[in-house]
Write a protein that holds these residues in place. Sequence first.
Motif, PDB file in Angstrom:
ATOM      1  N   TYR A   1     -44.178  11.453  -8.704  1.00  0.00           N
ATOM      2  CA  TYR A   1     -44.240  10.463  -9.854  1.00  0.00           C
ATOM      3  C   TYR A   1     -42.950  10.251 -10.274  1.00  0.00           C
ATOM      4  O   TYR A   1     -43.242  10.569 -11.789  1.00  0.00           O
ATOM      5  N   THR A   2     -42.343  10.541  -9.510  1.00  0.00           N
ATOM      6  CA  THR A   2     -40.791  10.162 -10.396  1.00  0.00           C
ATOM      7  C   THR A   2     -40.963   8.727 -11.681  1.00  0.00           C
ATOM      8  O   THR A   2     -41.132   7.882 -10.736  1.00  0.00           O
ATOM      9  N   THR A   3     -40.028   9.239 -12.086  1.00  0.00           N
ATOM     10  CA  THR A   3     -40.457   8.803 -14.033  1.00  0.00           C
ATOM     11  C   THR A   3     -38.791   8.069 -13.618  1.00  0.00           C
ATOM     12  O   THR A   3     -38.051   8.192 -13.229  1.00  0.00           O
ATOM     13  N   ARG A   4     -38.103   6.534 -13.974  1.00  0.00           N
ATOM     14  CA  ARG A   4     -36.877   6.026 -14.323  1.00  0.00           C
ATOM     15  C   ARG A   4     -35.830   6.640 -15.597  1.00  0.00           C
ATOM     16  O   ARG A   4     -35.463   7.082 -14.828  1.00  0.00           O
ATOM     17  N   GLN A   5     -36.607   7.840 -16.394  1.00  0.00           N
ATOM     18  CA  GLN A   5     -35.738   9.225 -16.799  1.00  0.00           C
ATOM     19  C   GLN A   5     -35.072  10.188 -15.525  1.00  0.00           C
ATOM     20  O   GLN A   5     -33.862  10.303 -15.741  1.00  0.00           O
ATOM     21  N   GLN A   6     -36.409  10.611 -15.148  1.00  0.00           N
ATOM     22  CA  GLN A   6     -36.123  11.324 -14.214  1.00  0.00           C
ATOM     23  C   GLN A   6     -34.997  10.785 -12.916  1.00  0.00           C
ATOM     24  O   GLN A   6     -34.315  11.624 -12.173  1.00  0.00           O
ATOM     25  N   LEU A   7     -35.231   9.291 -11.929  1.00  0.00           N
ATOM     26  CA  LEU A   7     -34.362   9.000 -11.186  1.00  0.00           C
ATOM     27  C   LEU A   7     -32.870   8.742 -11.841  1.00  0.00           C
ATOM     28  O   LEU A   7     -31.943   9.236 -11.502  1.00  0.00           O
TER      29      LEU A   7
ATOM     30  N   PRO B   1     -40.669   0.908  -2.230  1.00  0.00           N
ATOM     31  CA  PRO B   1     -42.325   1.596  -2.027  1.00  0.00           C
ATOM     32  C   PRO B   1     -43.099   1.272  -4.004  1.00  0.00           C
ATOM     33  O   PRO B   1     -44.509   1.479  -3.224  1.00  0.00           O
ATOM     34  N   ASP B   2     -42.365   1.471  -4.967  1.00  0.00           N
ATOM     35  CA  ASP B   2     -43.331   0.897  -6.481  1.00  0.00           C
ATOM     36  C   ASP B   2     -43.226  -0.227  -6.445  1.00  0.00           C
ATOM     37  O   ASP B   2     -41.681  -0.552  -6.679  1.00  0.00           O
ATOM     38  N   LYS B   3     -44.094  -1.247  -6.413  1.00  0.00           N
ATOM     39  CA  LYS B   3     -44.164  -2.390  -6.551  1.00  0.00           C
ATOM     40  C   LYS B   3     -43.479  -2.223  -9.325  1.00  0.00           C
ATOM     41  O   LYS B   3     -43.378  -3.124  -8.864  1.00  0.00           O
ATOM     42  N   GLY B   4     -44.047  -1.309  -9.398  1.00  0.00           N
ATOM     43  CA  GLY B   4     -43.697  -1.264 -10.771  1.00  0.00           C
ATOM     44  C   GLY B   4     -41.971  -0.815 -10.663  1.00  0.00           C
ATOM     45  O   GLY B   4     -42.066  -1.150 -11.999  1.00  0.00           O
ATOM     46  N   MET B   5     -41.459  -1.000 -10.023  1.00  0.00           N
ATOM     47  CA  MET B   5     -39.780  -0.745 -10.745  1.00  0.00           C
ATOM     48  C   MET B   5     -39.303  -1.584  -9.451  1.00  0.00           C
ATOM     49  O   MET B   5     -38.635  -1.183  -7.988  1.00  0.00           O
ATOM     50  N   PRO B   6     -39.307  -3.008  -9.136  1.00  0.00           N
ATOM     51  CA  PRO B   6     -39.137  -4.060  -8.027  1.00  0.00           C
ATOM     52  C   PRO B   6     -37.553  -3.910  -8.398  1.00  0.00           C
ATOM     53  O   PRO B   6     -36.861  -4.370  -7.066  1.00  0.00           O
ATOM     54  N   GLU B   7     -37.374  -3.269  -8.613  1.00  0.00           N
ATOM     55  CA  GLU B   7     -35.433  -3.321  -8.956  1.00  0.00           C
ATOM     56  C   GLU B   7     -34.792  -2.785  -7.846  1.00  0.00           C
ATOM     57  O   GLU B   7     -33.979  -1.988  -7.902  1.00  0.00           O
ATOM     58  N   VAL B   8     -35.670  -1.179  -7.752  1.00  0.00           N
ATOM     59  CA  VAL B   8     -35.580   0.240  -7.292  1.00  0.00           C
ATOM     60  C   VAL B   8     -36.019   0.069  -5.304  1.00  0.00           C
ATOM     61  O   VAL B   8     -37.368   0.188  -5.532  1.00  0.00           O
ATOM     62  N   THR B   9     -34.917  -0.433  -4.718  1.00  0.00           N
ATOM     63  CA  THR B   9     -35.705  -0.165  -2.951  1.00  0.00           C
ATOM     64  C   THR B   9     -34.509   0.958  -2.340  1.00  0.00           C
ATOM     65  O   THR B   9     -34.175   1.510  -3.075  1.00  0.00           O
TER      66      THR B   9
END
Length: 393
Positions: A175-181, A305-313
């Motif tokens: 469950y990688t967070t935006r901060q971890q990304l 894969p994560d609709k909560g982060m639609p900007e990250v494909t």
Amino acid sequence: MIPALITALLTSLSVTVTNPISESRTDVPVVVPIPSSAGDVKSATITGITGVPYQLDDMNADGIADELVMMVNLKPGESRTLNVKLSTRPAANDVEPGTYAYLKLNDKNKKYPEITAITYPGDVDNREMYSSIYGHGAVLEGLYNAIRVYMDNRQSVDLYSKNKPQLELETTGFYTTRQQLSEGYGRDILWAGTSVAMGSFRGWQNNAPTTIDTVATRGQRIVTTGPLRSVIEVEDRDWVYNGTPVNMVQRYTVYKGHRDYDVEISLKGAPKGSVFATGVQKIMNNNTGFIDRDGLAGSWGDNLPDKGMPEVTDTLGLGIYVPAPYLVKTLEDDVNYLTLVSPDKNGKIKYSITAAALRDETSPRSDKDWFAYLKQWRRLLANPVKVTVKKNR
């Protein structure tokens, strides 16, 4: 008082490993069964090749190691002999960690206690089982990627890809967070939907894959977690398949330095000629792929894969290879490249799965490169290193 002397029981083995092809091979796993006469083995001394790392594994949960795992590198056509002395006396064995497996409970305090096994009655709601496990299932991690197998009737294999080779799932937990990304961690990159995802094992009925629905019990177990090899199991007892109760154990294995996973399905009670399904999914967007009659299939495309982060494909590739003894047929449907499989006379089905991703700095960078990689991977799998073990006097 004179202290009692502890005498170590020693067993000496001669292990010859031979590379049958004209290419170098690195991080080759050598698995050696430990003779029962060796006793409760706690350490090993290995000579013949300098610096061979090893791991002792208890595969049947009886408290005694029954397999020795070593990693070697071999030149083209090379044959080497290792002298292995097994001892019942403990000794230091410092090996840099390269794999990890875990199973954790999803508790309301978010402590996620780690467990080694769990079993549910077959009538427990699938959503309850799925939600009761942190990460929704057992996790198996290598240096390049990780998989999890869902704790429900789908038992889908999901994929996590790294940016660089390292162990990191203890930090991100799938469950990688935006901060971890932003800090350079990888993440879950696969949206499976109704597909077979990355080599998920399924039944085959009415010309379509089916989930593992009617069972007496279903569970998961961490077989071993160590620096060189980690193994997880999924067990379904009395799976009613085509009207017959079948006991099934799915075993997934990852080795240090590998991006692929070995899969072994053990079936007891399946009628002769029973057919099952696996394969890889067609990626959500811009999919390209292939499936060969000899059991090799691959796909490549873009995914959200994560609709909560639609900007990250993510752009990724999947691959599967089913060798001839288990392969029945290859075909495709709207969402999958499928391989139909059948157990051998011992009730076993074996195949391997692998993955790539653009976020992985060590990965192939295009569909063309990925498909070429898969064909080379198949060549290695079809020509395994030969291992001969002799017990020395």
